[in-house]
Design a protein around this motif. Sequence first.
Motif, PDB file in Angstrom:
ATOM      1  N   GLY A 155     139.794  81.454  62.691  1.00 41.72           N
ATOM      2  CA  GLY A 155     140.024  79.784  62.733  1.00 41.72           C
ATOM      3  C   GLY A 155     139.846  79.539  64.240  1.00 41.72           C
ATOM      4  N   THR A 156     140.338  80.174  65.064  1.00 41.23           N
ATOM      5  CA  THR A 156     140.114  79.839  66.433  1.00 41.23           C
ATOM      6  C   THR A 156     138.520  79.899  66.789  1.00 41.23           C
ATOM      7  OG1 THR A 156     142.073  80.788  66.848  1.00 41.23           O
ATOM      8  CG2 THR A 156     140.829  80.524  68.680  1.00 41.23           C
ATOM      9  N   VAL A 157     137.908  80.868  66.332  1.00 46.84           N
ATOM     10  CA  VAL A 157     136.565  81.001  66.514  1.00 46.84           C
ATOM     11  C   VAL A 157     135.844  79.886  66.177  1.00 46.84           C
ATOM     12  CG1 VAL A 157     134.287  82.290  65.894  1.00 46.84           C
ATOM     13  CG2 VAL A 157     136.454  83.648  66.434  1.00 46.84           C
ATOM     14  N   LYS A 158     136.135  79.240  64.996  1.00 44.03           N
ATOM     15  CA  LYS A 158     135.468  78.080  64.345  1.00 44.03           C
ATOM     16  C   LYS A 158     135.834  76.904  65.343  1.00 44.03           C
ATOM     17  CE  LYS A 158     135.760  79.528  59.529  1.00 44.03           C
ATOM     18  NZ  LYS A 158     136.378  79.282  58.447  1.00 44.03           N
ATOM     19  N   THR A 159     137.202  76.760  65.805  1.00 42.19           N
ATOM     20  CA  THR A 159     137.547  75.741  66.405  1.00 42.19           C
ATOM     21  C   THR A 159     136.604  75.856  67.770  1.00 42.19           C
ATOM     22  OG1 THR A 159     139.535  75.724  65.599  1.00 42.19           O
ATOM     23  CG2 THR A 159     139.551  74.675  67.679  1.00 42.19           C
ATOM     24  N   ASN A 160     136.751  77.143  68.387  1.00 38.17           N
ATOM     25  CA  ASN A 160     136.057  77.084  69.532  1.00 38.17           C
ATOM     26  C   ASN A 160     134.263  76.707  69.505  1.00 38.17           C
ATOM     27  OD1 ASN A 160     138.426  77.672  70.805  1.00 38.17           O
ATOM     28  ND2 ASN A 160     137.954  79.804  71.042  1.00 38.17           N
ATOM     29  N   LEU A 161     133.821  77.170  68.523  1.00 39.54           N
ATOM     30  CA  LEU A 161     132.386  76.714  68.322  1.00 39.54           C
ATOM     31  C   LEU A 161     132.326  75.210  68.309  1.00 39.54           C
ATOM     32  CD1 LEU A 161     131.018  79.295  65.334  1.00 39.54           C
ATOM     33  CD2 LEU A 161     130.242  78.551  67.506  1.00 39.54           C
ATOM     34  N   SER A 162     133.103  74.647  67.406  1.00 41.13           N
ATOM     35  CA  SER A 162     133.161  73.083  67.267  1.00 41.13           C
ATOM     36  C   SER A 162     133.309  72.505  68.854  1.00 41.13           C
ATOM     37  CB  SER A 162     134.057  72.501  66.464  1.00 41.13           C
ATOM     38  OG  SER A 162     133.954  71.261  66.371  1.00 41.13           O
ATOM     39  N   ARG A 163     134.407  72.648  69.567  1.00 36.85           N
ATOM     40  CA  ARG A 163     134.566  72.328  70.656  1.00 36.85           C
ATOM     41  C   ARG A 163     133.564  72.693  71.679  1.00 36.85           C
ATOM     42  NH1 ARG A 163     141.221  73.147  70.635  1.00 36.85           N
ATOM     43  NH2 ARG A 163     141.703  71.762  68.904  1.00 36.85           N
ATOM     44  N   GLY A 164     133.215  73.868  71.707  1.00 34.36           N
ATOM     45  CA  GLY A 164     131.989  74.434  72.714  1.00 34.36           C
ATOM     46  C   GLY A 164     130.874  73.446  72.315  1.00 34.36           C
ATOM     47  N   LYS A 165     130.383  73.368  71.296  1.00 35.64           N
ATOM     48  CA  LYS A 165     129.315  72.290  71.094  1.00 35.64           C
ATOM     49  C   LYS A 165     129.489  70.781  71.461  1.00 35.64           C
ATOM     50  CE  LYS A 165     128.733  73.543  66.724  1.00 35.64           C
ATOM     51  NZ  LYS A 165     128.257  73.786  65.289  1.00 35.64           N
ATOM     52  N   GLN A 166     130.630  70.569  71.234  1.00 32.02           N
ATOM     53  CA  GLN A 166     131.150  69.050  72.098  1.00 32.02           C
ATOM     54  C   GLN A 166     130.985  69.006  73.445  1.00 32.02           C
ATOM     55  OE1 GLN A 166     134.907  68.281  70.287  1.00 32.02           O
ATOM     56  NE2 GLN A 166     134.029  67.702  68.181  1.00 32.02           N
ATOM     57  N   LYS A 167     131.452  69.850  73.932  1.00 32.86           N
ATOM     58  CA  LYS A 167     131.488  70.098  75.516  1.00 32.86           C
ATOM     59  C   LYS A 167     130.046  70.294  76.034  1.00 32.86           C
ATOM     60  CE  LYS A 167     135.991  70.994  76.240  1.00 32.86           C
ATOM     61  NZ  LYS A 167     136.801  69.911  77.128  1.00 32.86           N
ATOM     62  N   LEU A 168     129.264  71.082  75.379  1.00 30.96           N
ATOM     63  CA  LEU A 168     127.892  71.139  75.654  1.00 30.96           C
ATOM     64  C   LEU A 168     126.874  69.682  75.590  1.00 30.96           C
ATOM     65  CD1 LEU A 168     126.577  74.604  74.389  1.00 30.96           C
ATOM     66  CD2 LEU A 168     126.795  73.893  76.756  1.00 30.96           C
ATOM     67  N   LYS A 169     127.365  68.978  74.547  1.00 29.38           N
ATOM     68  CA  LYS A 169     126.817  67.771  74.313  1.00 29.38           C
ATOM     69  C   LYS A 169     127.309  66.812  75.309  1.00 29.38           C
ATOM     70  CE  LYS A 169     125.965  64.751  70.236  1.00 29.38           C
ATOM     71  NZ  LYS A 169     126.354  64.442  68.883  1.00 29.38           N
ATOM     72  N   GLN A 170     128.416  66.838  75.583  1.00 32.67           N
ATOM     73  CA  GLN A 170     128.967  66.006  76.796  1.00 32.67           C
ATOM     74  C   GLN A 170     128.227  66.006  77.996  1.00 32.67           C
ATOM     75  OE1 GLN A 170     133.105  66.725  76.862  1.00 32.67           O
ATOM     76  NE2 GLN A 170     133.357  65.031  75.491  1.00 32.67           N
ATOM     77  N   ILE A 171     127.900  67.515  78.460  1.00 36.96           N
ATOM     78  CA  ILE A 171     127.324  67.901  79.659  1.00 36.96           C
ATOM     79  C   ILE A 171     125.898  67.540  79.621  1.00 36.96           C
ATOM     80  CG2 ILE A 171     126.640  70.038  81.153  1.00 36.96           C
ATOM     81  CD1 ILE A 171     129.474  71.302  80.143  1.00 36.96           C
ATOM     82  N   LEU A 172     125.129  67.825  78.494  1.00 38.25           N
ATOM     83  CA  LEU A 172     123.731  67.712  78.497  1.00 38.25           C
ATOM     84  C   LEU A 172     123.272  66.321  78.017  1.00 38.25           C
ATOM     85  CD1 LEU A 172     122.790  71.125  76.920  1.00 38.25           C
ATOM     86  CD2 LEU A 172     122.533  70.411  79.204  1.00 38.25           C
ATOM     87  N   GLY A 173     124.068  65.421  77.341  1.00 36.08           N
ATOM     88  CA  GLY A 173     123.904  64.201  76.772  1.00 36.08           C
ATOM     89  C   GLY A 173     123.716  64.354  75.394  1.00 36.08           C
ATOM     90  N   GLY A 174     123.981  63.547  74.585  1.00 33.99           N
ATOM     91  CA  GLY A 174     123.802  63.497  73.037  1.00 33.99           C
ATOM     92  C   GLY A 174     122.519  63.635  72.446  1.00 33.99           C
ATOM     93  N   ASP A 175     121.575  63.281  73.089  1.00 36.42           N
ATOM     94  CA  ASP A 175     120.071  63.199  72.729  1.00 36.42           C
ATOM     95  C   ASP A 175     119.090  64.169  73.580  1.00 36.42           C
ATOM     96  OD1 ASP A 175     120.068  61.651  74.909  1.00 36.42           O
ATOM     97  OD2 ASP A 175     118.735  60.215  74.384  1.00 36.42           O
ATOM     98  N   TYR A 176     119.908  65.285  74.493  1.00 36.36           N
ATOM     99  CA  TYR A 176     119.016  65.882  75.130  1.00 36.36           C
ATOM    100  C   TYR A 176     117.932  66.634  74.356  1.00 36.36           C
ATOM    101  CZ  TYR A 176     118.097  69.811  78.779  1.00 36.36           C
ATOM    102  OH  TYR A 176     117.739  70.500  79.618  1.00 36.36           O
ATOM    103  N   PHE A 177     118.315  67.361  73.205  1.00 34.57           N
ATOM    104  CA  PHE A 177     117.175  68.227  72.601  1.00 34.57           C
ATOM    105  C   PHE A 177     116.308  67.293  71.895  1.00 34.57           C
ATOM    106  CE2 PHE A 177     120.149  71.443  74.142  1.00 34.57           C
ATOM    107  CZ  PHE A 177     119.267  72.308  74.606  1.00 34.57           C
TER     108      PHE A 177
END
Length: 179
Positions: A155-177
Amino acid sequence: MVKMTTEILELVKKARKGDDNAFEKLLKDQYEYIYRTAYHYAESEFEILDIIQETTSIAYQGLRKLKNDQYFYTWYIRILIRTAYKMRSKTKKIVIEDETSLVADIDYSNEIEQEIDLNDSFNKIERKYADVLQLYYYQDFTIQEISNILEIPSGTVKTNLSRGKQKLKQILGGDYFEK
């Protein structure tokens, strides 16, 4: 992810009994996989090789402590990740660059620039998120395997995946890719 065949399991058993050739074969057969994992935790070719060498030494010395042959590579990767973090914390980086010389006459493709941005972004997010994202997306581990490697609940892995993706999205910008 490495599929554990009966041949690989036999090699693990032999290696645990002290067969150096079996241990060497296990690592040689998956060297690309091991190298790729170390790549995500190092900043230079020298560091990658140093991490692999140190990990191999630690694994070799502790091989008899491996409880389940089925998890040999999971166990090895766990050692690799811990070794990489220990080595990174011991070394201090001093970087002196002339920004104008870095850009001159270099024609990066968009794909290479995105890879550089993404790798740089992994260094800007918390370790727990970066580890899970790298193991999931770069190494193709399942959530359960990541749970075993990092010794955290799935469950922690799933949470960290989701939060990690959100953090990357914030850093790179939502439409980066989507460029």
